[in-house]
Design a protein around this motif. Structure first.
Motif, PDB file in Angstrom:
ATOM      1  N   TYR A 124       0.870  -1.176   0.133  1.00  0.00           N
ATOM      2  CA  TYR A 124      -0.150  -0.012   0.038  1.00  0.00           C
ATOM      3  C   TYR A 124       0.770   1.293  -0.211  1.00  0.00           C
ATOM      4  O   TYR A 124       0.505   2.209  -0.966  1.00  0.00           O
ATOM      5  N   PRO A 125       1.820   1.209   0.868  1.00  0.00           N
ATOM      6  CA  PRO A 125       2.790   2.511   0.704  1.00  0.00           C
ATOM      7  C   PRO A 125       3.529   2.673  -0.519  1.00  0.00           C
ATOM      8  O   PRO A 125       3.626   3.792  -0.894  1.00  0.00           O
ATOM      9  N   LEU A 126       3.906   1.860  -1.346  1.00  0.00           N
ATOM     10  CA  LEU A 126       4.477   1.708  -2.734  1.00  0.00           C
ATOM     11  C   LEU A 126       3.402   2.532  -3.624  1.00  0.00           C
ATOM     12  O   LEU A 126       3.811   3.195  -4.661  1.00  0.00           O
ATOM     13  N   ILE A 127       1.988   1.702  -3.447  1.00  0.00           N
ATOM     14  CA  ILE A 127       1.094   2.318  -4.469  1.00  0.00           C
ATOM     15  C   ILE A 127       0.885   3.869  -4.179  1.00  0.00           C
ATOM     16  O   ILE A 127       0.621   4.603  -5.170  1.00  0.00           O
ATOM     17  N   LYS A 128       0.921   4.378  -2.891  1.00  0.00           N
ATOM     18  CA  LYS A 128       0.544   5.788  -2.396  1.00  0.00           C
ATOM     19  C   LYS A 128       1.677   6.551  -2.880  1.00  0.00           C
ATOM     20  O   LYS A 128       1.453   7.733  -3.492  1.00  0.00           O
ATOM     21  N   LYS A 129       3.054   6.024  -3.098  1.00  0.00           N
ATOM     22  CA  LYS A 129       4.174   6.686  -3.434  1.00  0.00           C
ATOM     23  C   LYS A 129       4.106   6.848  -4.886  1.00  0.00           C
ATOM     24  O   LYS A 129       4.615   7.932  -5.559  1.00  0.00           O
ATOM     25  N   CYS A 130       3.346   5.951  -5.821  1.00  0.00           N
ATOM     26  CA  CYS A 130       3.305   6.194  -7.038  1.00  0.00           C
ATOM     27  C   CYS A 130       2.405   7.073  -7.445  1.00  0.00           C
ATOM     28  O   CYS A 130       1.974   7.420  -8.735  1.00  0.00           O
ATOM     29  N   GLY A 131       1.711   7.785  -6.373  1.00  0.00           N
ATOM     30  CA  GLY A 131       0.585   8.516  -6.807  1.00  0.00           C
ATOM     31  C   GLY A 131      -0.774   8.064  -7.309  1.00  0.00           C
ATOM     32  O   GLY A 131      -1.631   8.857  -7.765  1.00  0.00           O
ATOM     33  N   LEU A 132      -1.015   6.841  -6.769  1.00  0.00           N
ATOM     34  CA  LEU A 132      -2.407   6.163  -7.408  1.00  0.00           C
ATOM     35  C   LEU A 132      -3.232   6.232  -6.256  1.00  0.00           C
ATOM     36  O   LEU A 132      -3.052   6.153  -5.147  1.00  0.00           O
ATOM     37  N   ASN A 133      -4.574   6.602  -6.511  1.00  0.00           N
ATOM     38  CA  ASN A 133      -5.436   6.776  -5.545  1.00  0.00           C
ATOM     39  C   ASN A 133      -6.303   5.463  -5.365  1.00  0.00           C
ATOM     40  O   ASN A 133      -7.319   5.055  -5.909  1.00  0.00           O
ATOM     41  N   PHE A 134      -5.680   4.683  -4.706  1.00  0.00           N
ATOM     42  CA  PHE A 134      -6.282   3.038  -4.407  1.00  0.00           C
ATOM     43  C   PHE A 134      -7.166   3.278  -3.183  1.00  0.00           C
ATOM     44  O   PHE A 134      -6.607   2.845  -2.162  1.00  0.00           O
ATOM     45  N   THR A 135      -8.170   3.774  -3.452  1.00  0.00           N
ATOM     46  CA  THR A 135      -9.502   3.716  -2.432  1.00  0.00           C
ATOM     47  C   THR A 135      -9.802   2.320  -2.116  1.00  0.00           C
ATOM     48  O   THR A 135      -9.629   1.406  -2.577  1.00  0.00           O
ATOM     49  N   PRO A 136     -10.515   2.411  -0.757  1.00  0.00           N
ATOM     50  CA  PRO A 136     -10.994   0.922  -0.225  1.00  0.00           C
ATOM     51  C   PRO A 136     -11.800   0.154  -1.219  1.00  0.00           C
ATOM     52  O   PRO A 136     -11.747  -1.012  -1.532  1.00  0.00           O
ATOM     53  N   LEU A 137     -12.668   0.902  -1.925  1.00  0.00           N
ATOM     54  CA  LEU A 137     -13.712   0.308  -2.839  1.00  0.00           C
ATOM     55  C   LEU A 137     -12.800  -0.449  -3.934  1.00  0.00           C
ATOM     56  O   LEU A 137     -13.019  -1.233  -4.856  1.00  0.00           O
ATOM     57  N   LYS A 138     -11.517   0.342  -4.582  1.00  0.00           N
ATOM     58  CA  LYS A 138     -11.038  -0.161  -5.562  1.00  0.00           C
ATOM     59  C   LYS A 138     -10.331  -1.386  -5.217  1.00  0.00           C
ATOM     60  O   LYS A 138     -10.111  -2.279  -5.986  1.00  0.00           O
ATOM     61  N   ARG A 139      -9.619  -1.451  -3.928  1.00  0.00           N
ATOM     62  CA  ARG A 139      -9.241  -2.307  -3.279  1.00  0.00           C
ATOM     63  C   ARG A 139      -9.835  -3.762  -3.414  1.00  0.00           C
ATOM     64  O   ARG A 139      -9.518  -4.846  -3.756  1.00  0.00           O
ATOM     65  N   MET A 140     -11.289  -3.482  -3.160  1.00  0.00           N
ATOM     66  CA  MET A 140     -12.120  -4.596  -2.890  1.00  0.00           C
ATOM     67  C   MET A 140     -12.474  -5.228  -4.432  1.00  0.00           C
ATOM     68  O   MET A 140     -12.425  -6.313  -4.627  1.00  0.00           O
TER      69      MET A 140
END
Length: 728
Positions: free
Chosen positions: A363-379
């Motif tokens: 999750y931290p790597l995805i955040k560093k890449c600037g992607l908005n990985f919201t909870p619903l997207k994760r699901m």
């Protein structure tokens, strides 16, 4: 990650608001009573998951149900286990209280486990002592009663134990309460992991009074004993518990509010009444605006739950279809052998490894890449990965199917010929010639669409009677046909191997050792003996007391015919002349090939289940976590119902096709969920609740007048409608 986390997280949130008193006895700053609760939970989870780990194999190999029926009943049971928590929560909060509910339903639970253990004792109805129960109806009936009691017990106490543990802490023990819930959840995982490893080992043992069979009584008996221990431990701490009185169930209040809104909307369906912003606003006449706003928030989340059962439909097949798939695979990992039902342990092991990695690295790597990985997207990603897991399972199944023998249909017979002479034989079957070497077979089975075949041996013709839908082996010599035997028409079950001997020696021989096959007369077959994987040693004896030891290393699911030739002689190297004829190949696809599908499924679970629960609780009012908990467990139940519907209604000819069907359904549902998620607007429940203050007396009087005015409008509208009908 077990769905039980819903219970723990809900009670963790609610526990922050509880004003319970501290327990009298403490140890290291913790109420002493919680140690009884944690031990109770460990034993109960061991009991449940231990029984469930071997359940589908019990259905398949003890009750002799086919794969579809075994899968259907398994998922019916799991669905019931996730429906009963709603009833347990209502009973505990509205009537008995948590302590009594846990005690009473644990007694029911224990009785159910004991009944299951008794139902698995084959000697009870095995009057002829052949190892097979003579009254299967008795065992089926006991099993169903036991499973029903277990479902009521485990489901009923599920929402109570964690909440009861939270009740033991005072207002000044927030930190200790949080630690307790972490330890509590650890005990859930520890119990489920250990039981999934241990009970398959117990099942694989052989036990019995009159005959030795797979030890299902022990596999069910140990979980029953652990459940009895759980009950005793819980009762032992009775004097130390803080026992909160029942205060009513919020789920009932929510249901009443929704019911009143629907009823009121139906009564005021005429166009004479002005529309309201939301259909729940029709409950304004009776219920507080705060409660209505809270129900709206809960319904918004529950609406997103609608597609979720499809994920659980695939997830819970780890204990049914995937376990049955493992029975057709090679479980030899070199230094140890893995039982088919032990492969389920891959999931909790991967959970322990992946959860911290995903949280602290992915999750931290995805955040560093600037992607908005919201909870619903994760699901959504989690659901997609579960679909990929079933694609992987389908690919493995295709490989397994290619290694399985092709048994005859009801319109054809299969026959193999075995040369019992020390010279090659020239054989022709209905004009098709081939040679058979000394003490060897003709190779693969021949498919023949006839009831009588003409066999020529060295130019002499003989008639061989065939049985359509069956396999058989025919013994040949230069003088003609010596005999025949019907062969196995199914692959040996549970990874065992079927072994038989053919006596080409001139005298009667007795075969004992790994299996007592008894006396074998010349030019005849012994009965089949079921032998487990590993090294098997047989002892061949004659009437003069001479012996010969013969060993064979067996894999999983094979069948061999061992030929004792006419050239056989007792002595130091007697075993060298015995010939092995492979009738059914052993399982060649290794169980390790299931690891990718378990990895994909567990990855999907980590980003789906954990994220889904955290998202749900972040979007719901603090006093309605239990409503979402009930909704979440309901999605698990519905998912299992979907499996039993597909298993019974689908009737697909190939298992890989069913895996592809489930994967396709989940991908379709995944697309629907992603669309729903796209239009979802995230909210802050605390901010919304802050807008509503406690009503003053004037507000309540206004609501009363509004209710009376609404009734007057309703009567007026009804009279107006009657006048219109009269005019018409």
């Amino acid at each position: 990650m077990n769905p039980e986390k819903a219970d723990v997280m809900a009670d963790r949130e609610q526990g922050k608001e509880k004003k319970s008193k501290s327990s009298k006895a403490e140890c290291c700053g913790y109420p002493l009573s919680i140690f009884f609760i944690v031990v109770n939970e460990f034993c109960e989870r061991f009991s449940y998951y231990g029984m469930r780990a071997v359940l589908v194999l019990y259905f398949r190999y003890f009750l002799r149900w086919d794969d579809d029926l075994a899968t259907t009943i398994y998922h019916t049971f799991v669905a019931l286990c996730y429906l009963t928590p709603i009833l347990g929560a209502i009973v505990a909060d509205s009537w008995l209280g948590k302590f009594k509910t846990i005690v009473y339903l644990s007694i029911v639970y224990t009785i159910g486990q004991v009944v299951m253990a008794v139902s698995a004792v084959h000697d009870i109805t095995d009057t002829n002592q052949d190892g097979t129960p003579d009254n299967m109806t008795f065992h089926v009936a006991l099993s169903m009663v036991g499973l029903f009691l277990i479902a009521v017990g485990t489901g009923g106490i599920k929402p109570c134990v964690a909440a009861f543990g939270g009740d033991q802490f005072g207002d000044h023990q927030d930190k200790q309460r949080s630690t307790f819930f972490s330890i509590f959840y650890l005990s859930i995982n520890a119990g489920s992991l250990l039981s999934t490893v241990i009970t398959p080992i117990l099942r694989a043992q052989e036990c019995g009074i009159n005959s030795q069979q797979k030890c299902y009584p022990l596999a069910f008996g140990v979980p029953a004993a652990l459940m009895a221990v759980a009950l005793i431990v819980f009762i032992a701490g009775s004097g130390m518990y803080t026992k909160a009185a029942p205060k009513g169930n919020i789920m009932m209040e929510v249901c009443k509010c929704i019911g009143f809104a629907i009823k009121n909307r139906f009564r005021h369906r005429s166009s004479a009444y002005p529309k309201r912003e939301h259909w729940m606003d029709w409950a304004n006449e009776k219920y507080d605006k705060l409660l209505i706003a809270q129900v709206k928030m809960v319904l918004k989340v529950l609406f997103l739950y609608i597609p979720l059962p499809m994920f659980w439909a695939l997830f819970d097949q780890q204990g049914s279809r995937w376990t049955l798939q493992a029975t057709t695979m090679d479980g030899n990992f070199g230094g140890f052998v893995v039982q088919p039902d032990q492969m389920q342990t891959v999931n909790p092991i991967l959970i322990l490894v992946m959860v911290p990695i995903v949280d602290s690295v992915v999750y931290p790597l995805i955040k560093k890449c600037g992607l908005n990985f919201t909870p619903l997207k994760r699901m959504t990603v989690g659901m997609f990965m579960a679909g990929l897991a079933f694609v992987a399972a389908a690919l493995v199944q295709i490989q397994i199917d290619q290694t399985l023998p092709k048994f005859p249909s009801h319109t054809e017979a299969q026959v193999k010929f075995l040369n019992m002479e020390n010279n090659p034989l020239s054989v022709s079957v209905d004009g098709t010639p081939f040679d058979i070497q000394a003490f060897q077979s003709s190779g693969n089975y021949l498919n023949l669409n006839m009831e009588t075949a003409t066999v020529a041996v060295n130019g002499n013709e003989f008639a061989v009677s065939l049985i359509k839908g069956r396999r058989q082996t025919v013994l040949l010599s230069s003088t003609g046909i010596l005999g025949s035997s019907q062969d196995l028409n199914t692959k040996p079950e549970q990874g065992n191997n079927d072994i038989r001997f053919v006596n080409g020696f001139g005298t009667v021989l007795n075969v004992t050792g790994a299996k007592d096959l008894g006396a074998v007369t010349p030019n005849n077959f012994s009965d089949y003996g079921l032998i487990p994987q590993g090294k098997a040693i047989f002892t061949i004896l004659n009437d003069e007391g001479q012996t010969c030891n013969y060993s064979i290393t067996l894999g999983f699911g094979s069948s061999y015919t061992l030929v004792i030739p006419s050239t056989f002689s007792f002595g130091p190297n007697c075993w060298t002349t015995i010939q092995q004829i492979e009738d059914i190949k052993p399982n060649t696809i290794h169980m390790a090939w299931q690891i990718p599908q378990y990895f994909l499924m567990t990855s999907g679970e980590v980003v789906f289940s954990v994220t889904g629960l955290e998202f749900s609780y972040s979007q719901a009012p603090s006093n309605m976590k239990s409503v979402l908990q009930a909704g979440w467990l309901l999605t698990v139940a519905v998912g299992n119902i979907i499996v039993l519907i597909v298993a019974e209604a689908g009737q697909l000819p190939d298992q890989w096709a069913e895996y592809v069907l489930f994967a396709s359904l989940l991908v379709c549902v995944c697309i629907i969920f992603s669309i729903m998620a796209y239009f979802y607007t995230y909210i802050d429940p605390a901010e919304i609740e802050a807008k509503f203050t406690e009503q003053n007396p004037e507000d309540k009087e206004e609501k009363k007048k509004g209710l009376e005015l609404g009734n007057m409008y309703s009567l007026a509208a009804e009279k107006s409608e009657q006048v219109k009908q009269t005019k018409i």
